[in-house]
Design a protein around this motif. Structure first.
Motif, PDB file in Angstrom:
ATOM      1  N   PRO A  97      44.186  32.873  75.775  1.00 55.67           N
ATOM      2  CA  PRO A  97      44.058  34.328  75.651  1.00 55.67           C
ATOM      3  C   PRO A  97      42.606  34.789  75.744  1.00 55.67           C
ATOM      4  O   PRO A  97      42.313  35.781  76.435  1.00 55.67           O
ATOM      5  CB  PRO A  97      44.625  34.616  74.254  1.00 55.67           C
ATOM      6  CG  PRO A  97      45.508  33.461  73.947  1.00 55.67           C
ATOM      7  CD  PRO A  97      44.920  32.281  74.654  1.00 55.67           C
ATOM      8  N   SER A 100      41.319  34.533  79.405  1.00 59.73           N
ATOM      9  CA  SER A 100      41.824  35.572  80.313  1.00 59.73           C
ATOM     10  C   SER A 100      41.228  36.929  79.952  1.00 59.73           C
ATOM     11  O   SER A 100      40.928  37.741  80.824  1.00 59.73           O
ATOM     12  CB  SER A 100      43.363  35.613  80.318  1.00 59.73           C
ATOM     13  OG  SER A 100      43.885  35.534  79.029  1.00 59.73           O
ATOM     14  N   PRO A 163      51.969  48.675  74.474  1.00 59.64           N
ATOM     15  CA  PRO A 163      52.362  48.245  73.127  1.00 59.64           C
ATOM     16  C   PRO A 163      51.159  48.383  72.181  1.00 59.64           C
ATOM     17  O   PRO A 163      50.016  48.319  72.621  1.00 59.64           O
ATOM     18  CB  PRO A 163      52.753  46.777  73.315  1.00 59.64           C
ATOM     19  CG  PRO A 163      52.135  46.351  74.588  1.00 59.64           C
ATOM     20  CD  PRO A 163      51.989  47.572  75.431  1.00 59.64           C
ATOM     21  N   VAL A 164      51.437  48.602  70.899  1.00 61.43           N
ATOM     22  CA  VAL A 164      50.359  48.848  69.947  1.00 61.43           C
ATOM     23  C   VAL A 164      49.440  47.630  69.831  1.00 61.43           C
ATOM     24  O   VAL A 164      48.228  47.749  69.870  1.00 61.43           O
ATOM     25  CB  VAL A 164      50.934  49.216  68.563  1.00 61.43           C
ATOM     26  CG1 VAL A 164      49.818  49.326  67.534  1.00 61.43           C
ATOM     27  CG2 VAL A 164      51.677  50.535  68.662  1.00 61.43           C
ATOM     28  N   GLN A 165      50.025  46.471  69.691  1.00 61.94           N
ATOM     29  CA  GLN A 165      49.224  45.266  69.531  1.00 61.94           C
ATOM     30  C   GLN A 165      49.996  44.094  70.104  1.00 61.94           C
ATOM     31  O   GLN A 165      51.098  44.239  70.576  1.00 61.94           O
ATOM     32  CB  GLN A 165      48.903  45.034  68.044  1.00 61.94           C
ATOM     33  CG  GLN A 165      47.807  45.966  67.541  1.00 61.94           C
ATOM     34  CD  GLN A 165      47.875  46.170  66.056  1.00 61.94           C
ATOM     35  OE1 GLN A 165      48.928  46.145  65.467  1.00 61.94           O
ATOM     36  NE2 GLN A 165      46.724  46.401  65.452  1.00 61.94           N
ATOM     37  N   GLY A 166      49.396  42.914  70.032  1.00 53.08           N
ATOM     38  CA  GLY A 166      50.083  41.719  70.498  1.00 53.08           C
ATOM     39  C   GLY A 166      49.527  41.235  71.812  1.00 53.08           C
ATOM     40  O   GLY A 166      48.655  41.863  72.422  1.00 53.08           O
ATOM     41  N   ALA A 169      51.049  35.874  77.374  1.00 52.82           N
ATOM     42  CA  ALA A 169      50.298  35.133  78.381  1.00 52.82           C
ATOM     43  C   ALA A 169      50.760  35.539  79.779  1.00 52.82           C
ATOM     44  O   ALA A 169      51.919  35.900  79.985  1.00 52.82           O
ATOM     45  CB  ALA A 169      50.482  33.634  78.173  1.00 52.82           C
ATOM     46  N   LEU A 170      49.835  35.449  80.729  1.00 48.08           N
ATOM     47  CA  LEU A 170      50.117  35.827  82.116  1.00 48.08           C
ATOM     48  C   LEU A 170      51.306  35.056  82.669  1.00 48.08           C
ATOM     49  O   LEU A 170      52.147  35.600  83.375  1.00 48.08           O
ATOM     50  CB  LEU A 170      48.868  35.568  82.966  1.00 48.08           C
ATOM     51  CG  LEU A 170      48.959  35.887  84.450  1.00 48.08           C
ATOM     52  CD1 LEU A 170      49.258  37.355  84.665  1.00 48.08           C
ATOM     53  CD2 LEU A 170      47.656  35.521  85.152  1.00 48.08           C
ATOM     54  N   THR A 171      51.377  33.785  82.306  1.00 51.13           N
ATOM     55  CA  THR A 171      52.426  32.934  82.863  1.00 51.13           C
ATOM     56  C   THR A 171      53.787  33.212  82.238  1.00 51.13           C
ATOM     57  O   THR A 171      54.815  32.941  82.825  1.00 51.13           O
ATOM     58  CB  THR A 171      52.082  31.463  82.643  1.00 51.13           C
ATOM     59  OG1 THR A 171      51.585  31.338  81.302  1.00 51.13           O
ATOM     60  CG2 THR A 171      51.042  30.998  83.615  1.00 51.13           C
ATOM     61  N   THR A 172      53.796  33.729  81.021  1.00 52.76           N
ATOM     62  CA  THR A 172      55.060  34.004  80.356  1.00 52.76           C
ATOM     63  C   THR A 172      55.737  35.190  81.017  1.00 52.76           C
ATOM     64  O   THR A 172      56.930  35.178  81.285  1.00 52.76           O
ATOM     65  CB  THR A 172      54.819  34.329  78.868  1.00 52.76           C
ATOM     66  OG1 THR A 172      53.978  33.325  78.339  1.00 52.76           O
ATOM     67  CG2 THR A 172      56.115  34.379  78.105  1.00 52.76           C
ATOM     68  N   ARG A 176      54.183  42.005  81.386  1.00 51.70           N
ATOM     69  CA  ARG A 176      53.869  42.194  79.990  1.00 51.70           C
ATOM     70  C   ARG A 176      52.418  41.827  79.694  1.00 51.70           C
ATOM     71  O   ARG A 176      51.767  42.419  78.840  1.00 51.70           O
ATOM     72  CB  ARG A 176      54.808  41.364  79.122  1.00 51.70           C
ATOM     73  CG  ARG A 176      55.056  42.077  77.838  1.00 51.70           C
ATOM     74  CD  ARG A 176      56.026  41.547  76.881  1.00 51.70           C
ATOM     75  NE  ARG A 176      55.477  41.852  75.557  1.00 51.70           N
ATOM     76  CZ  ARG A 176      55.432  43.061  75.025  1.00 51.70           C
ATOM     77  NH1 ARG A 176      55.894  44.098  75.687  1.00 51.70           N
ATOM     78  NH2 ARG A 176      54.901  43.265  73.845  1.00 51.70           N
ATOM     79  N   ASN A 262      45.424  41.803  67.433  1.00 50.95           N
ATOM     80  CA  ASN A 262      46.209  40.633  67.057  1.00 50.95           C
ATOM     81  C   ASN A 262      46.471  39.695  68.226  1.00 50.95           C
ATOM     82  O   ASN A 262      47.613  39.380  68.546  1.00 50.95           O
ATOM     83  CB  ASN A 262      47.531  41.049  66.447  1.00 50.95           C
ATOM     84  CG  ASN A 262      47.346  41.408  65.008  1.00 50.95           C
ATOM     85  OD1 ASN A 262      46.939  40.569  64.199  1.00 50.95           O
ATOM     86  ND2 ASN A 262      47.582  42.649  64.680  1.00 50.95           N
TER      87      ASN A 262
END
Lengths: 313, 288, 524
Positions: A97, A100, A163-166, A169-172, A176, A262
């Protein structure tokens, strides 16, 4: 060139040594007690003594330092006090993370800031110049977490675009990833954009005042061509310098940004390990981040010779 | 080492913040004056106690009674923000002063005495190679959070930059004819340092000092925000923001009011620093 | 695009590819209140570690919802006439995650390790003369004196529950953490996928043979109804609520009470899964002034009142209750002896006691744990109350980990010592004198506070060997009176957290710990 490179690399070694010494001193002269952290809430004094002995914490500091340095050099970063997992593995799982995010930030910053700076230089003294520069100063002065929360408030809570937070991963899930990475990237970019836009503006201005530019102008070369061809090319060295020295801001920003959004990266690991007093982890993280910083600046020095053939060492 | 030497002094190297004569520095001075005054006088004027816990009035929205609302313990956020100005400016000024004194002292010695120079500068390089926020966070965490350690955590990463600056000036001065003359006349070393060298460092130090104040105010806020700054009951902007994080979605004011003051303060100190540079150190100003 | 650039991009893509593993939609995704740190449920009394333990380990007995002890791994047991010899037989089909059978020798080794660490286990060890496994299925415990609490100790869900581990794992010294996470419980811990501070993965244990009884608390059938549980760490309570609303997670252990208005009730059910809840309390340092004087300690207890503290901490009376019982309200050993002293704030009485003791203004070092949300307001309000009664107070803010090292300091406040610390225990951990740490008063070598009141220890031993419930109840009441009178500790009230569960999740069980068997996911 090779000789210069070798000398330059050799110069970083004593720096790393000093960093290691500082890191060791920092954590071993501090009053915290790793044993009581490991033993937990209901430990008896006898248990504490036993753990201290097992961790080698009762050996003289010099011995502890040499032992520790030896292990680090062999690539053994030790075990986390809390999870008992190898520190190297814990750090490794957090690289993605942060990496990236850092790449996205530098890319976005350069793409935004260089045109901004060139534009401001081209329109020097006018309202649009002042406006661009005002935005840059603001970006440099606003704390990263205020920017982060401001963006969350406007673009997540009010507009509902992100989304607010979170973090994903690019691959997931690439879509998103874009949704979760946009706000942290923008947040982290503010400082960088401010730095790079300003240096671009002032270096372009500097070049525009030089003789060969005047000559080109006199010859009737279009202004846009002068700015893009001559000025920008010569502005490359200071820009690269700022990107390198700004890496310190980037690393500091990562710590804060990952905490705001986060994101389970290295920055949050720094905060987690520090709050948990996980000494082996803290030590390794500081060493690693310092090494990254030193290497970035090493790379910058090498890049100089690429961008500016006039520089010879 | 050319790249490392630029660390942290980015605002200086990056050139002027705004074009000259925009009238902005006057405006910035005014805003700073207001914030400074409220830090100084505010606590005497406002009745609310920033430490008083009021379990009945938790998380109130801004109103006539609580201008900025209340936090999760029912404390008055307006009072905490006003007292916070005092904390932030105190930390900013004190740590900048410490960095300047310590940095100047070491810089003078390192620049003048060749023997010291090598060792001192390697140590400074080492300190500067550790990203400052990371160093500060670790330092406060292991030594415990209080005013003293927070100051130390800000000064330690900052003062090497002052050392480098002063040393650079001194190295240049050593070659000057009047210094060589003083040395040949057997003038005491301390006299050379104080009389002939120190005054030359003043202008760049004042400029550097203003940026140090700005960065110290920011660093204090970041440390508090991450939970490793001043003790949580101390009203500081970073603390108010840190405590407001959880309630951000229902009470955004808990972050925005202190955040606004923080950003305004840092922004205006940076602007003033720029104006100072232009006035004191024309060599540093970028060509127009 | 140049070749260099393409190479760089390919490298970048590889790096990003390594950044995350794919997730399946049918996983149960849970977020707990705080992070999972230590993975040794015997070494650490952390509730996060305990809940991790319940997923992967099994227990000999389990408490059911009526707080009765029910056999879990045990099939049957006998007690000798004199109450000194217990003999147990393990049930069929118990296997470790690696496929090997669970033997009585494993059980004996597990009891021995637990008996060095848990307070109740240590009490039991002190009267154990023999613990042996005559064969693979049976083990026997011989005591020097009869005790009425053997099965309770084996079944209790908190403090340190008696999790059964393979003998090779249980052989780890009690000062060292285990590194082999083989259990025999309904889920298997995927150690290789564990990322501390990020996520932990548990997979269904296909070998687990549940009991036939219906599940109730820790008793009955433990049926894993989801294939995989992903425990995600979200340090920020606000993020967690948003994630629950959006369906990114299915189960949130704790919803911050102030954030309740944000919960989307169309998507999420909120529930008190653990109705028993936690006792908040504080202990005083008897070794250093000002609390070397009994009257000053009593003054502190009178100065501090529960109502204001709990109101500041939890906002709404629906989320907390006041309680003056040392061993928990609504629990077997609840008592109202001297309860007024710890419940109400009486600054006048406190002032009188301080005057009588000629309190000289020695500051009270009050430790404020700043990183545990459920305790964040407690110490500041206590400080305000103590000051109102005439105490001089130094509020010492620190995070939990620092508190652990600082609390070991027996020196004066001026030399890094302390006077009062606040903590919380689950009500099942404090519900009798044997497991309750807060009443411990065995001097310098014992639990922080170092009160030396031998009477409490003597009464606790009487409690261990008392024959009837009435006798035990009377002893507990006397201990409470002495503990308050001596200022060993005082309770501040209790609270129970509110959990949130997505509507598509079914079969969530109530229990005084978070348990994940019996939970299924619709469409998952």
């Amino acid at each position: 060139m090779l000789g210069y490179l070798a000398r330059r690399v050799a110069m970083t070694l004593p720096v790393m040594g000093v960093v290691a010494l500082i890191v060791f001193a920092l954590l071993h002269l501090a009053p915290g007690d790793p044993a009581s952290i490991m033993a937990g809430d209901a430990a008896s004094p006898a248990e504490l003594a036993e753990i201290r002995a097992r961790l080698g914490l009762d050996a003289p500091l010099a011995v502890q330092f040499v032992t520790w340095l030896g292990q680090i050099l062999q690539g053994n970063l030790g075990l986390s006090l809390h999870s008992h997992k190898p520190v190297a593995e814990m750090i490794g799982s957090r690289l993605g993370p942060t990496f990236s995010l850092a790449v996205a930030t530098v890319t976005v910053s350069l793409l935004v800031a260089i045109p901004m700076g060139v534009y401001a230089a081209w329109r020097r003294g006018r309202l649009s110049d002042r406006l661009v520069m005002a935005v840059a100063v603001l970006g440099f002065s606003t704390p990263v977490f205020v920017v982060g929360y401001g963006l969350i408030y406007l673009l997540s809570l009010k507009a509902g675009w992100f989304p607010v937070q979170g973090f994903t991963a690019l691959t997931t899930d690439p879509v998103r990833f874009l949704r979760t990475a946009t706000l942290p990237t923008l947040t982290l970019s503010t400082v960088y954009i401010a730095l790079v836009a300003r240096i671009t503006r002032s270096s372009v201005l500097e070049v525009l005042g030089e003789d060969f530019v005047r000559t080109a102008r006199a010859k009737g070369v279009p202004e846009a061509r002068i700015v893009l061809r001559h000025a920008l090319r010569n502005a490359a060295v200071p820009i690269v310098t700022v990107v390198g020295s700004g890496a310190a801001f980037l690393i500091g920003g990562v710590v804060v940004t990952e905490s705001v959004f986060n994101i389970p990266g290295l920055g949050r690991l720094v905060v987690e390990s520090v709050l948990a007093r996980d000494y082996p982890l803290i030590q390794s993280l500081i060493l690693l981040l310092s090494l990254v910083y030193i290497l970035i600046n090493l790379a910058v020095d090498v890049l100089y010779t690429v961008f500016d053939p006039r520089i010879r060492y | 080492m050319s790249a490392l030497t630029t660390t942290g002094s980015a605002p200086r190297r990056a050139g002027r913040l705004l074009p000259r004569g925009s009238g902005l520095s006057a405006c910035a001075a005014l805003v700073l004056l207001v914030i400074g005054l409220s830090a100084l006088v505010g606590p005497l004027v406002i009745a609310a106690d920033p430490l008083h816990i009021d379990p009945v009035n938790r998380l109130k929205l801004p109103s006539a009674a609580f201008w900025f609302g209340t936090d999760a313990m029912g404390r008055d956020v307006f009072a905490r923000v006003v007292y916070g100005a005092r904390t932030s400016l105190l930390v900013g000024l004190a740590s900048a002063a410490l960095s300047l004194v310590l940095g100047t002292l070491i810089g003078l010695l390192a620049g003048y005495f060749r023997l010291l120079d090598g060792i001192v500068m390697r140590v400074m390089d080492g300190i500067m190679a550790i990203p400052s926020i990371v160093l500060a966070v670790a330092l406060v965490a292991v030594t415990g959070a209080n005013l003293g350690t927070v100051l130390l955590a800000i000064v330690l990463p900052d003062f090497p930059r002052v050392v480098r600056l002063v040393r650079g000036v001194i190295l240049g001065l050593r070659q000057e004819a009047y210094v060589e003359a003083a040395v040949s006349l057997a003038t005491p070393t301390w006299r050379i340092l104080l009389r002939h060298m120190l005054p030359n460092t003043l202008a760049p130090l004042i400029v550097q000092g203003s940026f140090l104040v700005a960065s110290a105010v920011l660093t204090e806020a970041v440390l508090s925000f991450l939970g490793v700054g001043l003790p949580p009951e101390v009203p500081s902007w970073g603390n108010v923001i840190a405590e407001g994080r959880t309630y951000f979605q229902i009470r955004p004011g808990l972050i925005f009011f202190p955040g606004l003051f923080l950003a305004l303060t840092v922004l205006n100190i940076n602007l003033i620093g720029d104006a100072l540079r232009d006035a004191l150190d024309p060599k540093l100003a970028t060509r127009r | 695009m140049t070749r260099k650039k393409r190479t760089a991009l390919a490298l970048l893509a590889t790096c990003l590819a390594l950044a995350g593993a794919p997730v399946r939609a049918s996983d149960l995704k849970v977020v707990m209140e705080s992070r999972l740190g230590n993975l040794d449920p015997i070494l650490s009394a952390s509730h996060q570690t305990r809940d991790h333990g319940y997923l992967i380990y099994d227990t000999l007995f389990g408490l059911d919802a009526s707080q009765a002890v029910q056999p879990q791994m045990v099939e049957s047991y006998t007690v000798s006439q004199d109450g000194k010899v217990y003999s147990f037989r393990l049930r069929d089909g118990l296997t470790w995650h690696d496929g090997k059978p669970v033997t009585a020798a494993d059980v004996v080794a597990s009891i021995k390790r637990w008996g060095q660490r848990d307070r109740m286990g240590m009490a039991l060890t002190s009267i154990t003369t023999d613990l042996a496994a005559p064969d693979d299925r049976t083990f026997a415990l011989t005591l020097s004196q009869a005790s009425g609490v053997v099965l309770e100790a084996f079944a209790k869900p908190s403090g340190v529950p008696l999790f059964i581990m393979p003998a090779r794992v249980a052989a780890t010294p009690v000062t060292e953490a285990i590194t082999d996470y083989t259990g025999s419980g309904p889920f298997v811990f995927k150690a290789s996928a564990y990322q501390p501070g990020v996520r932990a993965i548990y997979e269904k244990n296909p070998r687990y043979v549940p009991r036939s009884e219906a599940p109730s608390w820790f008793a009955g059938a433990k049926v894993a109804k989801v294939d995989r549980i992903e425990r995600i760490e979200m340090p920020d309570p606000l993020t967690a609520v948003n994630a629950l609303n959006s369906g990114e997670i299915d189960y949130l252990q704790n919803i911050n009470v102030d954030l309740m208005p944000l919960v989307q009730t169309s998507e999420v059910t909120t529930r008190r899964l653990d109705a028993l809840g936690y006792q908040v309390g504080y202990r005083l340092n008897h070794l250093q002034p000002p609390f070397t004087d009994k009257r000053v300690r009593q003054a502190a207890l009178w100065a501090i009142g529960q109502g204001e503290i709990m109101q500041a901490q939890f906002g709404d009376p629906a989320h907390y209750s006041l309680c003056g019982a040392a061993f928990g309200c609504g629990l077997p050993y609840a008592s109202d002896v001297s309860a007024a002293m710890v419940m109400t704030a009486d600054p006048a009485k406190a002032k009188a006691l301080l005057a009588e003791a000629r309190y000289d203004g020695t500051p009270v070092g009050l430790i404020h744990i700043s990183d545990i949300p459920s305790l964040s307001s407690v110490a500041p309000v206590m400080a305000q109350q103590l000051r109102a009664a005439g105490f001089k107070v130094e509020l010492q803010a620190m995070d939990f980990m620092t508190m652990l090292s600082r609390r070991a300091n027996q020196g004066p406040v001026s030399a890094g010592g302390w006077s009062i610390f606040v903590t919380s225990w689950h009500n099942t951990e404090i519900q009798d004198p044997l497991r309750n740490f807060m009443i411990v008063a065995e001097g310098k070598g014992s639990y922080a506070g170092w009160a030396d009141v031998p009477q409490i220890g003597a009464l606790t031993r009487e409690f261990l060997t008392a024959k009837t419930q009435d006798e035990r109840k009377a002893i507990a009441g006397r201990i409470q009176g002495i503990a308050y009178d001596e200022g060993v500790f005082a309770p501040l009230g209790s609270f129970a957290r509110v959990s949130g569960v997505r509507k598509e999740i079914e079969g969530v069980l109530d229990a005084p710990a978070n348990i994940f068997w019996n939970i299924s996911k619709k469409g998952g």
